[in-house]
Structures are given as C-alpha cells and as structure tokens.
Design a protein around this motif. Structure first.
Motif, PDB file in Angstrom:
ATOM      1  N   GLN B  77       0.855  -1.184   0.000  1.00  0.00           N
ATOM      2  CA  GLN B  77       0.000   0.000   0.000  1.00  0.00           C
ATOM      3  C   GLN B  77       0.892   1.235   0.000  1.00  0.00           C
ATOM      4  N   THR B  78       0.470   2.254  -0.699  1.00  0.00           N
ATOM      5  CA  THR B  78       1.220   3.512  -0.701  1.00  0.00           C
ATOM      6  C   THR B  78       0.777   4.336   0.504  1.00  0.00           C
ATOM      7  N   VAL B  79       1.740   4.707   1.340  1.00  0.00           N
ATOM      8  CA  VAL B  79       1.402   5.448   2.561  1.00  0.00           C
ATOM      9  C   VAL B  79       2.260   6.698   2.677  1.00  0.00           C
ATOM     10  N   THR B  80       1.769   7.623   3.464  1.00  0.00           N
ATOM     11  CA  THR B  80       2.486   8.880   3.675  1.00  0.00           C
ATOM     12  C   THR B  80       2.877   8.980   5.137  1.00  0.00           C
ATOM     13  N   THR B  81       4.122   9.343   5.384  1.00  0.00           N
ATOM     14  CA  THR B  81       4.578   9.577   6.750  1.00  0.00           C
ATOM     15  C   THR B  81       4.741  11.083   6.927  1.00  0.00           C
ATOM     16  N   VAL B 193      -6.133  -6.921   5.667  1.00  0.00           N
ATOM     17  CA  VAL B 193      -6.560  -8.113   4.931  1.00  0.00           C
ATOM     18  C   VAL B 193      -5.857  -8.146   3.579  1.00  0.00           C
TER      19      VAL B 193
END
Lengths: 308, 260
Positions: B77-81, B193
């Motif tokens: 998943q592409t996530v932003t920190t 999931v």
C-alpha cells in the motif's frame, strides 16, 4: 470482551466503549446536548483513528437527539417551523462540512484542523458560559431577580429582511440569520464530529431570542437531521462510518442520557450552565495542551484511503 | 502438532521416492493454515510454519548447521509519513514522505541475527532483514530507495513496529531436530486483509542453498466482511442503514424509558 471493528480495523473492548457511551450519554442528558464534543476526543484518545471517530460519532448523536426530540415533541416543546428553516441551512452546511473533511484528509491536515477547531470553539464557548452563569449565580445570591433578556432591546439581526412569523416561538424574525445559524452548526458538526447543541442553544437564545421552553427541543431536531445526513454523507464519500462502533455508542448513549436527564432536573439551571461551561473549557484546554506541548511522537503514518 | 506434521512427513516420503537427482539441499515448508478469517472475536493470531531441510544425498551433514530466514510480506500500500513541526507555536504536520507500495506487514523471522547469517552484500541483494528491505519513496516524481538512516524511513519502520506490523526476530525460528524447524508468524488484531507472501530461505556457511515460496490469505468473514464490503461498495445504502439504526435505537430508548 474484545470486539473487532470492521471499519476502524482494530479490536476494542466492548465494555470500555459502552461505558464511554453511558458516561457521555449521562452528561448529554443532563445538559440537553448531543455530547459529540466529548465523545469524539475520547474515541481518538483510546486509539480510534480520528477520521473514523468523527464519522461514527455522527450516528450516535443522531440516535440520542432522536430520543430527545421525541420527548420534547410529546411535550410540544419544540417549534417545527423554526426547525425546518434551520434545517435548510443545516443541510447545506453539512454538505460543505463533509466536503472540507475529505479535502483536509487528502492533504493530511485533518487532525490539526480538528484540534485547532476544538480549541478555539470550546475555549471561547466554555469561557463565555462560565462568565455568564457565574454572573447569574452571583445575582441570585445577592437576591436580585434573574435578568430576563427578552423583548425590548433589539439586535441588528432583527432588522434584516425576509421576515417570517414563527407561531410556536411567538417571534417575527428574518430567515437569513436562521439559515446562517443552521449552516454554521451543520458545517462544524460535520467537520468536528459534534452535534453542536452546546453552540446552537446559546445562539438561539441570545441571537434569535427564541423562548427557552422550545430551544432545546428545536435544537434536537436540527441536530438529529444534520447528524443523520452527515452519517450518510460520511459513509458515501469517505467510507469511514463504523457501524459496530456507532451501535455500541448509541445504546450506551441513549441509556446514559435517561439517567442524566433525571439528574439534570435536580440542579439549578445557572449551576448547570456553569458546570457545562467548565466541562467545555476543560476539553478545549486539553486540545490546547496537545497542540502546544511538543508531542512524544513527531511522526505519523497515514494511508491513502484508511487510517492506520 | 503431531497431526499437523503427518501430511508433511507423507509429502517428504513422496519427494524422497520421486528419485530426482538431488544436487543440493531441498526445503519443504507447510503453514498451519492458508486462510485466516477475521470475525468479530478476532484479536490477532499466530500462524505456525513448519519446514524441513532435505540434505544432499550421501553428503556429510554441514558442520556449521543450517540457518533459516522466513520473510512474510503483507499486501502493499502507498502510505504517507508526516512529521510535525512547531509553526507559530503549535505542532502541525509539516513535512511528509510518500512510501510507494510499502508492505503493510513485514516479518523477518530467523534462528539467529541476520547479520550473522549472511554478509551485507547478500543481505542487500536478497532483501534479508527490515534494514535491507527496499522501501522506495516518491521524491517529487522520482521513485527511489533512500539511505537506511533516513529519518522518515526510520520513523515509518518504528511506527509500524509499535503496531506489531513490522518485526524482526532473531530467535523466532527453532530447530526441533538438525533438519526440522518451526516458527510462529504473529499477526496483530489490526492486521490488514489480503494476500501474504511467505519466503523461506535456507542458508549454510553464509550462502543461500534453497528458497521456498508460499502464501496465505487474511480475509474478513461473515458479518465483518458484509460490513466492510457494504461500507466500501454501497456507501449511500450503508449510510442510510446506519442512520436508520440510529433512529431505531433512539426511538426504542424513548419507548423503553417513557415515564409519562
């Protein structure tokens, strides 16, 4: 007993959530407000992602204000015409609020907006309520009759055009401020996950001069419709309403509200307002603390869709 | 445990009987389950992985013994920190880095520290250990991995670790016999999931001898699935149902607690 929340995607203790619902419900019943301003921060505090908390609390507020609205309807203590006019603004405000919510979430500034809004709003309203109720208490201690600010003095609001007669409230007032108040309540309610009862009641009393006997009932109708509408919008646009979480909160909330309402009747109204003011201010200060003090964790991870 | 091992033993017997000319060690693994369902009582789970090393026929056992590294990678998943900074007195999310297709779950389980199992070059090439796993960032349009001690990368790994989603354990793989091993894959309650890839690597004397891939799936079952699907695919209907539920609870309360 742990239960898995399908949208928040984490496991929580059912009893903890239920007791939180009960406690907030008690307070909401006591003061005749929705209690969202307490519920949302509490949920965020126990680790529910802020976006899910805001979206799910809207459902809970709809439930508790429906109970309240029915009670006031039976006593004929609400003004349907005024409620309808407030709703026109309320629905537009809610739509705008949910839209802003989505935008802020996309740019990663939702948490800070919720924080600052809580601070400004609760800080101001809390301070005003404390000041006003303290004066009322001092006046009654000195034996002076409580000042009833009705009729006579006219605000600029009463000079606006498009006037309409509200029979139940026995007033003749422009629809512009009515729509405006509805809009503001709907807007901040959707963004902050609060019903706005604690804002709406003073606005109706001091700005529109609505008689106190119909204020709470009318406010409950507005809260009910805007929050039910916000629930649908949040579900349709952000997919963040957790129905399991909302249901536990609803059941706890409506139960607690019944006991709160009985307790509230035993306390004098200005003392009740002072208590509510202190509570509102305390929550506002809690947010101020979180914003000003350097947080332990400077980083946070947000996914594109859900919130982890 | 014995019952779980039986099919494994049968499988090994078949493999042994097939008579393929075994040039090197073989690796055979099996998971305790290949489908993990999330129901309302889900509070996390431990998946058990068993494996056995089938040594080269006729060759003497390796003196240094075997090393096992199990890497489990969850759906990407592409996530932003975000990093907070103090701006006009209050702490605001100021800077952010976007991690492109980062694993939502990453477990590195081994029988001893990965530093002792393979040299840095091999670890980097095979992505062994969290430090050697590629976590590419989107830097103004360019997607590239960054240095290991990049503060955003470190914070990202640390936050995931606090949630039990990223973990590296050097004592998680146990050898029951010199060739039979087991490990447990811990899944926290907020595990995402999707499909999880399991990559088991066999090492001896600092070199990789064999590799075995498998996968398992985590899915929401029954009511949880219904709710999650409803919320995602039929948002308006789901919202109407929630509102309807709110009205029903509110109305019920007014009936139950009616005093007049």
């Amino acid at each position: 007993m742990q239960i898995y929340l399908p949208i928040a995607e984490l496991s929580v203790n059912v009893f903890l959530i239920f007791v939180m619902g009960l406690a907030v419900g008690f307070i909401s019943g006591m003061f005749g407000i929705g209690g969202g301003f307490l519920m949302t921060p509490l949920l965020i505090f126990i680790g529910i992602p802020p976006a899910v908390a805001v979206a799910s609390v809207t459902g809970q507020i709809a439930a508790s204000s429906f109970t309240g609205a029915i009670t006031y309807w039976r006593r004929r203590a609400l003004d349907p015409a005024l409620a309808m006019m407030l709703l026109v603004g309320g629905i537009i405000g809610t739509t705008a609020g949910v839209w802003l919510f989505s935008v802020l979430r996309a740019v990663g500034q939702l948490d800070i907006t919720i924080g600052v809004s809580y601070l400004v709003l609760l800080g101001t309203v809390g301070s005003l309520m404390i000041g006003e109720s303290a004066q009322a208490i001092i006046r009654s201690r000195q034996g002076k009759p409580t000042e009833i600010r009705r009729g006579g003095s006219h605000l600029w609001i009463h000079g606006l055009p498009f006037k309409l007669r509200f029979k139940q409230s026995k007033m003749y007032v422009s629809t512009i401020p009515v729509w405006g108040i509805g809009f503001i309540i709907g807007f901040i309610g959707a963004v902050m996950g609060i019903g706005g009862g604690f804002l709406l009641v003073p606005m109706l009393i001091y700005l529109l001069r609505v008689p106190t006997n119909v204020v709470i009932g009318t406010s409950m109708v507005l809260t009910l419709v805007t929050m039910a509408f916000a629930t649908v919008l949040h579900a349709a646009t952000n997919h963040l309403v957790d129905v399991v979480l909302a249901l536990i909160l609803m059941v706890g909330g409506v139960t607690g509200a019944q006991f709160g309402a009985r307790a509230g009747q035993k306390i004098r109204s200005e003392q009740l307002r002072l208590l509510l003011g202190l509570l509102v201010l305390a929550v506002g200060l809690r947010f101020a603390f979180a914003l000003v003090v350097q947080p332990d964790e400077l980083y946070m991870v947000r996914t594109a869709e859900g919130a982890t | 445990m014995i019952r779980r091992l039986l099919p494994l033993v049968a499988m090994l017997a078949v493999l042994g009987a097939s008579g393929a000319p075994a040039r090197a060690e073989r690796l055979v693994t099996s998971l305790s389950t290949y489908r993990v369902s999330i129901a309302s009582n889900f509070t996390g789970a431990d998946l058990v992985l068993f494996g056995t090393v089938d040594p080269e026929r006729g060759s003497p056992p390796r003196r240094g013994g075997y090393d096992i590294v199990v890497t489990v990678i969850g759906p990407r998943q592409t996530v932003t920190t975000w990093r907070k900074e103090r701006i006009v007195g209050i702490w605001v999310n100021a800077e952010s880095r976007t991690f492109v297709d980062a694993p939502t779950y990453l477990a590195v389980l081994a029988n001893r520290p990965v530093e002792a199992i393979a040299n840095p070059e091999l670890r980097r090439r095979l992505q062994i250990g969290i430090d050697s796993t590629l976590l590419p960032q989107d830097i103004s349009g360019d997607v590239a991995d960054v240095v290991r001690d990049d503060p955003f990368r470190k914070a990202f790994v640390r936050l995931r670790n606090e949630h039990g989603l990223y973990l590296e354990r050097s004592n998680a793989v146990t050898f029951l016999t010199p060739t039979l091993f087991r490990t447990a894959i811990p899944l926290p309650s907020d595990v995402p999931v999707g499909t999880y890839e399991v990559d088991v690597k066999l090492f001896a004397d600092g070199a990789m001898l064999a590799r075995e891939h498998s996968a398992f799936e985590i899915y929401k079952a029954g009511f949880e699935q219904l709710v999650a699907n409803g919320a995602r695919n039929h948002g308006i209907l789901y919202g109407l149902c929630t509102s309807g539920l709110a009205l029903m609870v509110g109305w019920l309360a007014s009936v139950v607690f009616r005093r007049d």
